[in-house]
Each structure stands twice: as C-alpha cells, then as structure tokens.
Design a protein around this motif. Structure first.
Motif, PDB file in Angstrom:
ATOM      1  N   SER A 263       0.817  -1.222   0.000  1.00 42.28           N
ATOM      2  CA  SER A 263       0.000   0.000   0.000  1.00 42.28           C
ATOM      3  C   SER A 263       0.842   1.258   0.000  1.00 42.28           C
ATOM      4  N   GLY A 264       2.060   1.190   0.536  1.00 49.24           N
ATOM      5  CA  GLY A 264       2.868   2.394   0.609  1.00 49.24           C
ATOM      6  C   GLY A 264       4.149   2.124   1.373  1.00 49.24           C
ATOM      7  N   GLY A 265       4.867   3.207   1.675  1.00 47.51           N
ATOM      8  CA  GLY A 265       6.165   3.088   2.319  1.00 47.51           C
ATOM      9  C   GLY A 265       6.091   2.528   3.726  1.00 47.51           C
ATOM     10  N   SER A 266       5.022   2.815   4.427  1.00 48.25           N
ATOM     11  CA  SER A 266       4.946   2.338   5.817  1.00 48.25           C
ATOM     12  C   SER A 266       4.944   0.817   5.859  1.00 48.25           C
ATOM     13  N   VAL A 267       4.151   0.206   4.989  1.00 48.03           N
ATOM     14  CA  VAL A 267       4.094  -1.254   4.960  1.00 48.03           C
ATOM     15  C   VAL A 267       5.378  -1.823   4.335  1.00 48.03           C
ATOM     16  N   ALA A 268       5.942  -1.128   3.352  1.00 49.73           N
ATOM     17  CA  ALA A 268       7.205  -1.587   2.759  1.00 49.73           C
ATOM     18  C   ALA A 268       8.302  -1.618   3.824  1.00 49.73           C
ATOM     19  N   ASN A 269       8.326  -0.612   4.697  1.00 53.99           N
ATOM     20  CA  ASN A 269       9.324  -0.604   5.769  1.00 53.99           C
ATOM     21  C   ASN A 269       9.038  -1.674   6.810  1.00 53.99           C
ATOM     22  N   LEU A 270       7.759  -1.910   7.099  1.00 56.33           N
ATOM     23  CA  LEU A 270       7.393  -2.993   8.023  1.00 56.33           C
ATOM     24  C   LEU A 270       7.942  -4.326   7.500  1.00 56.33           C
TER      25      LEU A 270
ATOM     26  N   ALA B   1      14.182   9.692  11.405  1.00 54.27           N
ATOM     27  CA  ALA B   1      13.525   8.641  10.626  1.00 54.27           C
ATOM     28  C   ALA B   1      11.997   8.772  10.719  1.00 54.27           C
ATOM     29  N   HIS B   2      11.321   8.211   9.760  1.00 56.56           N
ATOM     30  CA  HIS B   2       9.855   8.268   9.685  1.00 56.56           C
ATOM     31  C   HIS B   2       9.213   7.478  10.827  1.00 56.56           C
ATOM     32  N   GLY B   3       8.064   7.910  11.271  1.00 54.34           N
ATOM     33  CA  GLY B   3       7.361   7.258  12.377  1.00 54.34           C
ATOM     34  C   GLY B   3       6.974   5.812  12.118  1.00 54.34           C
ATOM     35  N   CYS B   4       6.931   5.417  10.839  1.00 52.52           N
ATOM     36  CA  CYS B   4       6.505   4.041  10.543  1.00 52.52           C
ATOM     37  C   CYS B   4       7.480   3.010  11.106  1.00 52.52           C
ATOM     38  N   HIS B   5       8.738   3.408  11.347  1.00 49.39           N
ATOM     39  CA  HIS B   5       9.703   2.442  11.887  1.00 49.39           C
ATOM     40  C   HIS B   5       9.360   2.082  13.329  1.00 49.39           C
TER      41      HIS B   5
ATOM     42  N   ALA C 212      18.828   3.145   7.263  1.00 40.74           N
ATOM     43  CA  ALA C 212      19.320   4.441   6.782  1.00 40.74           C
ATOM     44  C   ALA C 212      18.200   5.063   5.967  1.00 40.74           C
ATOM     45  N   THR C 213      18.013   6.356   6.132  1.00 39.64           N
ATOM     46  CA  THR C 213      16.979   7.031   5.354  1.00 39.64           C
ATOM     47  C   THR C 213      17.636   7.773   4.195  1.00 39.64           C
ATOM     48  N   ALA C 214      17.161   7.497   2.993  1.00 38.66           N
ATOM     49  CA  ALA C 214      17.618   8.236   1.814  1.00 38.66           C
ATOM     50  C   ALA C 214      16.540   9.266   1.506  1.00 38.66           C
ATOM     51  N   GLY C 215      16.664  10.423   2.125  1.00 38.08           N
ATOM     52  CA  GLY C 215      15.649  11.467   1.962  1.00 38.08           C
ATOM     53  C   GLY C 215      14.645  11.418   3.101  1.00 38.08           C
ATOM     54  N   THR C 216      14.883  12.210   4.153  1.00 40.78           N
ATOM     55  CA  THR C 216      13.908  12.237   5.250  1.00 40.78           C
ATOM     56  C   THR C 216      12.721  13.095   4.855  1.00 40.78           C
TER      57      THR C 216
ATOM     58  N   VAL D  87      17.387   0.339   3.726  1.00 42.44           N
ATOM     59  CA  VAL D  87      17.280   1.749   3.340  1.00 42.44           C
ATOM     60  C   VAL D  87      15.811   2.116   3.201  1.00 42.44           C
ATOM     61  N   ASP D  88      15.401   3.097   3.996  1.00 44.06           N
ATOM     62  CA  ASP D  88      14.090   3.701   3.784  1.00 44.06           C
ATOM     63  C   ASP D  88      14.264   4.720   2.664  1.00 44.06           C
ATOM     64  N   GLY D  89      13.951   4.258   1.463  1.00 43.40           N
ATOM     65  CA  GLY D  89      14.139   5.088   0.281  1.00 43.40           C
ATOM     66  C   GLY D  89      12.819   5.541  -0.312  1.00 43.40           C
ATOM     67  N   CYS D  90      11.831   5.755   0.548  1.00 48.22           N
ATOM     68  CA  CYS D  90      10.504   6.167   0.054  1.00 48.22           C
ATOM     69  C   CYS D  90      10.630   7.421  -0.804  1.00 48.22           C
ATOM     70  N   ILE D  91      11.556   8.283  -0.418  1.00 43.81           N
ATOM     71  CA  ILE D  91      11.802   9.487  -1.204  1.00 43.81           C
ATOM     72  C   ILE D  91      12.992   9.273  -2.130  1.00 43.81           C
ATOM     73  N   GLY D  92      14.088   8.714  -1.606  1.00 46.08           N
ATOM     74  CA  GLY D  92      15.376   8.781  -2.295  1.00 46.08           C
ATOM     75  C   GLY D  92      15.625   7.756  -3.387  1.00 46.08           C
TER      76      GLY D  92
ATOM     77  N   PRO E 150       6.371   4.447  -5.134  1.00 43.68           N
ATOM     78  CA  PRO E 150       5.984   4.997  -6.439  1.00 43.68           C
ATOM     79  C   PRO E 150       4.824   5.992  -6.363  1.00 43.68           C
ATOM     80  N   HIS E 151       4.065   6.010  -5.261  1.00 43.62           N
ATOM     81  CA  HIS E 151       3.004   7.030  -5.196  1.00 43.62           C
ATOM     82  C   HIS E 151       3.551   8.378  -4.717  1.00 43.62           C
ATOM     83  N   LYS E 152       4.868   8.460  -4.541  1.00 43.05           N
ATOM     84  CA  LYS E 152       5.478   9.771  -4.325  1.00 43.05           C
ATOM     85  C   LYS E 152       6.030  10.258  -5.668  1.00 43.05           C
ATOM     86  N   TRP E 153       7.341  10.019  -5.933  1.00 41.61           N
ATOM     87  CA  TRP E 153       7.956  10.688  -7.076  1.00 41.61           C
ATOM     88  C   TRP E 153       7.696  10.016  -8.430  1.00 41.61           C
TER      89      TRP E 153
HETATM   90  C1  LIG Z   1       6.378   8.772   2.963  1.00 39.85           C
HETATM   91  C2  LIG Z   1       7.420   8.107   3.762  1.00 39.85           C
HETATM   92  C3  LIG Z   1       7.129   6.959   4.495  1.00 39.85           C
HETATM   93  C4  LIG Z   1       5.736   6.404   4.615  1.00 39.85           C
HETATM   94  O1  LIG Z   1       5.241   6.050   3.369  1.00 39.85           O
HETATM   95  P1  LIG Z   1       3.652   5.933   3.093  1.00 39.85           P
HETATM   96  O2  LIG Z   1       3.598   5.666   1.653  1.00 39.85           O
HETATM   97  O3  LIG Z   1       3.071   7.265   3.477  1.00 39.85           O
HETATM   98  O4  LIG Z   1       3.141   4.833   3.938  1.00 39.85           O
HETATM   99  C5  LIG Z   1       8.164   6.348   5.163  1.00 39.85           C
HETATM  100  N1  LIG Z   1       9.419   6.850   5.125  1.00 39.85           N
HETATM  101  C6  LIG Z   1       9.729   7.962   4.442  1.00 39.85           C
HETATM  102  C7  LIG Z   1      11.134   8.450   4.424  1.00 39.85           C
HETATM  103  C8  LIG Z   1       8.739   8.624   3.732  1.00 39.85           C
HETATM  104  O5  LIG Z   1       9.043   9.730   3.056  1.00 39.85           O
END
Ligand SMILES: *Cc1c(COP(=O)(O)O)cnc(C)c1O
Length: 497
Positions: free
Chosen positions: A146-153, A191-195, A244-248, A273-278, A304-307
């Motif tokens: 669904s998104g980065g939060s679940v991808a990081n989980l 780091a993002h709260g999802c961690h 490591a976050t690539a793009g906070t 790597v939390d690369g949701c942005i980077g 992919p629902h970001k950049w």
């Molecule tokens: C957006 C983001 C998330 C969470 O992703 P969602 O798609 O909103 O669940 C996690 N980490 C970083 C660095 C983000 O930018």
C-alpha cells in the motif's frame, strides 16, 4: 415498496451505463485540466458535509444521480495535492494515465494473490523494473504494497527473520521471546514514524529501536551509530539492523549510505534503506549521485506514489536475497497448492508468499501504463527539476528577507519569516498564520515542522505540474500574506520573476 431486481449487478441498460461512465471520465479530465484555474483547496459547505452523514442506503439510486454527487461533492473538494503549488506533505500529484490504470485494473477484476494470468506477469515485471532502478541484482525479490509504511514494516520483518535464522532460532514458530539476546534496530532521530510502528507490531517493542543523533545536515551521524552499536554490545543487546533514510520526510536529509553500508558489513548487521523518497532519485541524472549506496542495501522501501506520481496506493518492498523474503512470509496452505497447468499454474510461488496480504489488487497496472507512456527518463528529469526548484525557492525566499534553513535537503525547503522582537512562541504563531492564510486563499499549501528545536514552514516540491513560474507566484503570495499579518520581511522586497 419495490422489490430489488434479483439479477446480476451488471447494468440493466448498457448504453446508459456507458453514457454515465463517459460523462464521469470527462468530468475527471476537465477537473485535471482546470487545476490551475481553481483554488488549490476550499473548505466544504454544509450540504456536502450532510451528504456524508446519510445512513446506509437500503434501496437503489439512479447511477446518474450517484455520479452527480461524486462530481459535485467529492471531486469538487479534494485534498489539493494534484495542484502545482501543493508542497505540503510529501506525496505525488497523481496522473490521469495512472487513474485510467486503476480503473482498468478494477475492470480486469483479477485477484493478484497469484495464478496464471496476465496481471500477475505485469506485477512481477513492475517489481523487476523497480529493483532495476534501485540497482538490485536479479536474485532480488519484492512485493507491491500500500505504501512506504508497509514496505518498511516488511523490511523490519525480513531483518528479524534473518537475525533469527542466522542463530538457528525459529522465530515464526517460537516468537520474539526466543530472540536472545534481544535484537536492536537503529535509525536516525529524523527517521519516519513508521519504523516505530513496525518494531511495535513485530513484538520487538519501541525500546528495541535506537535513535541515532544527526549532524547539522540532519543526516545520521555514522560515528554516533558505531558508538551506539559498541555500547549496545557491551550492555547485552544484539545489534541486528540499521535503517538508513535516503531522503527524510522532514528535511530531505540523506544518511551517509556507503559509510553505513560498510559499517553494517563489518558488524554483520542487516542494512535497510528507507528510500521512500530517495530511491527514485536514482532516475534523476543530475542528482543520482546523492543516493549512491542504495544498491548495497539488504532491503529497501520505496514509494511509487510519491515521485512516480502513481495514484494512491503504491509502495514497494525489495529484498536483495529473494530467499530471505520467502523465508519470512512463505506459507502455502492446502487450498493454494500449485499446479503445472491451468489457472493455478505459472510460477514458483504465490504473491502471498512475499508479504502479508492474500487477496491483492492489481496495483501494478497504473505504474506499468505511465512508465510505458512517458519512459522512466521523463520521471527522472521531473525529479531533477523539482530539486532545482527547491534551490530556486530557497534563493528567492532568502533574497526577499525570509530565513531559510541550510543546507536545503533534496527538494525540501524549510523557512520562516523572521520577526525581530517576537519570542519563539509568537514567531511560530505568526508563521502558522501565514501558512493557513495561503491555504485558505487557495494559492499554495506548505506545512510546518521543527528542526533543531526551531519552528519552520516547510515546502516539499514533488509535483510534476510545478513550473518555475510557480516559485515566483508563491514567494509573492507568501510576502502578501506576511504583509497582511503585519510581518513583511525586510519591508517586502520586490521579487524578481
Ligand atoms: C512517505 C514516507 C514513508 C511512509 O510512506 P507511506 O507511503 O506514506 O506509507 C516512510 N518513510 C519515508 C522516508 C517517507 O518519506
């Protein structure tokens, strides 16, 4: 009382359905084409709010009337992130080809838990494309989520599994109580709260996630990470994973990826790597050097629902060693036995063996269509442009007397109107008022945040619709709002366009 028609849910009149559907497609296209001519956002009037308080409809409503309500009460009041001056929370701006993809995916009706059908192959292909963007080898595996939060989980879960496997512990059978000594995961204080949620739901507990301080650039201090790992070993923890976050999301900071990768290798830790942005910056020719090192990760989260502007929702978890992902989630019950022919044939594993979901939607199609239509290089050029625009915005704001937090990380600018004589609380109130004034005038949307203990407004420029001229429009509107609130910086110097 009319008795409901007991036949199928298909239209009683196919031509009438087609007319209604075409009308709605036109409405969506008109809406998108006219984005610039409408306010970015406006609050909802009472009749709209009342519509969403109506109880469960037990009887039918003509489709035309349902569509009118969608157009007049739902499409008319969006969040605003499709607008070219929406720079608030870090999210994509969507695109109509992707929207068409979501519609066609739903019309295709396939359930992506597995099986021998075209959608399944598209899903596999999109994951391979994304792995290729990240520089991962062919042995990698991944799953659309669904998104980065679940991808990081998923990243944390695979790291936990790898930690257990290396010690001969069956964590899937015996649970976290069997993890002795206790594993510790590390991330930066930015780091993002999802961690935190990930370690909480995995039963590791928030205490197992150690936050490492950041330097002046708000990136993780690798020296502090090494010291924390050594200290934890002395105190009986088992260091297990570094995120490591690539793009906070706060400031666009990129943790020192090659240094952290080397440290993880030396210490035998899982490198996520939390690369949701980077990760997608790897597509941008002029800035991809900033994220060098993502390809060394053991696992990656990207969005992919970001950049890539896929309509929500679309995230992706990638694992370098595909077998590690399977070890974490594979579970083939008797009712999902694979076959060599027919509908259940066609692949070595089910998509449900790669993640948490059994039933899955056809998320891949919207991205498959827009990547084919535009080509990945086009997205890379748009990412380059957003990063340039952030620098332009920072320079223009500074030239107008606005305080800018430096360095500007990637595409995120943090800034505030300085008001000599105001204390911190009053300054925060003033800047928030300017932010709200811009939103309520429907001109632009920025958010606010705290950096180094100080309050800033924050613009994250992610939109493929942002033109350089929007930067000047924003700066002028910002100065106007500040002026209306009695806080014109440096007497509102004129802005060069
Ligand atoms: C957006 C983001 C998330 C969470 O992703 P969602 O798609 O909103 O669940 C996690 N980490 C970083 C660095 C983000 O930018």
């Amino acid at each position: 009382m009319t008795v409901p028609n007991p036949s199928s849910l298909d239209p009683a009149d196919w031509d009438a359905f087609a007319a209604a559907a075409h009308r709605m497609v036109d409405a969506a296209i008109d809406h998108t084409r006219g984005l610039r001519d409408r306010p970015l956002w406006r609050d909802m009037p009472a009749p709209t709010r009342r519509l969403f308080e109506a109880p469960l409809p037990r009887g039918p409503t003509p489709l035309e009337a349902v569509c009118d309500d969608v157009r007049d009460h739902i499409l008319a009041y969006p969040l605003g992130n499709a607008h070219p001056r929406y720079w608030m929370w870090f999210m994509g701006a969507s695109n109509l080809t992707g929207a068409l993809g979501d519609f066609l995916a739903a019309a295709n009706a396939s359930n992506l838990h597995g099986g021998n059908h075209a959608a399944r192959l598209v899903d596999d292909q999109v994951v391979r494309w994304l792995a290729g963007i990240a520089g991962f080898p062919a042995t990698a595996a991944g799953t659309l989520v669904s998104g980065g939060s679940v991808a990081n989980l998923i990243g944390h879960a695979v790291a936990r599994q790898a930690f257990a496997t290396a010690r001969g512990i069956d964590v899937r059978r015996d649970g976290v109580a069997a993890l002795v000594p206790r594993p510790r995961h590390y991330c930066s204080a930015q780091a993002h709260g999802c961690h935190q949620k990930a370690v909480e739901v995995l039963g590791l507990g928030n205490v197992s996630l150690r936050r490492i301080p950041t330097g002046p650039d708000l990136a993780m201090d690798a020296g502090a990470l090494a010291a924390a790992i050594a200290e934890d070993r002395r105190e009986g923890w088992a260091p297990a994973m570094v995120v490591a976050t690539a793009g906070t999301v706060n400031s666009g900071a990129i943790d020192p990826l090659p240094e952290i990768a080397a440290l993880c290798r030396r210490e035998g830790l899982w490198f996520h790597v939390d690369g949701c942005i980077g990760v997608l910056v790897a597509l941008a020719p002029r800035h991809r050097h900033l994220v060098a090192g993502i390809e060394m990760a053991d696992s990656l989260a990207l969005d992919p629902h970001k950049w890539l502007h896929a309509p929500f929702e679309l995230g992706c978890a990638l694992v370098r060693d595909g077998a590690a992902l399977l070890r974490t989630f594979s579970l083939t019950p008797e009712y999902l036995a694979a076959a060599t022919r027919g509908i259940a044939a066609g692949s070595a594993h089910w998509l449900s063996d790669l993640g948490l979901q059994t039933t899955r939607g056809f998320r891949a199609l919207k991205l498959w269509m827009s990547l084919r239509e535009h080509g990945a290089d086009r997205f890379g050029a748009l990412i380059d442009r957003n990063i340039d625009q952030a620098r332009l915005l920072a320079d223009r704001l500074e030239a107008a007397g606005v305080e800018v937090h430096r360095p500007v990380g990637l595409n995120i600018v943090c800034f505030r109107v300085p008001a000599p004589g105001l204390d911190a609380a009053a300054l925060q109130r003033l800047n928030r008022e300017i932010m709200l004034d811009l939103q309520e005038r429907g001109i632009a949307a920025v958010s606010d945040t705290i950096l180094d203990g100080r309050h800033y407004l924050r613009a994250a420029i992610v939109s493929h619709r942002t033109e350089d001229a929007d930067i000047a429009v924003f700066v002028q509107a910002f100065l106007d709002s500040a002026g209306r609130l009695g806080a014109a910086p440096a007497a509102g110097m004129p802005v060069a366009t």
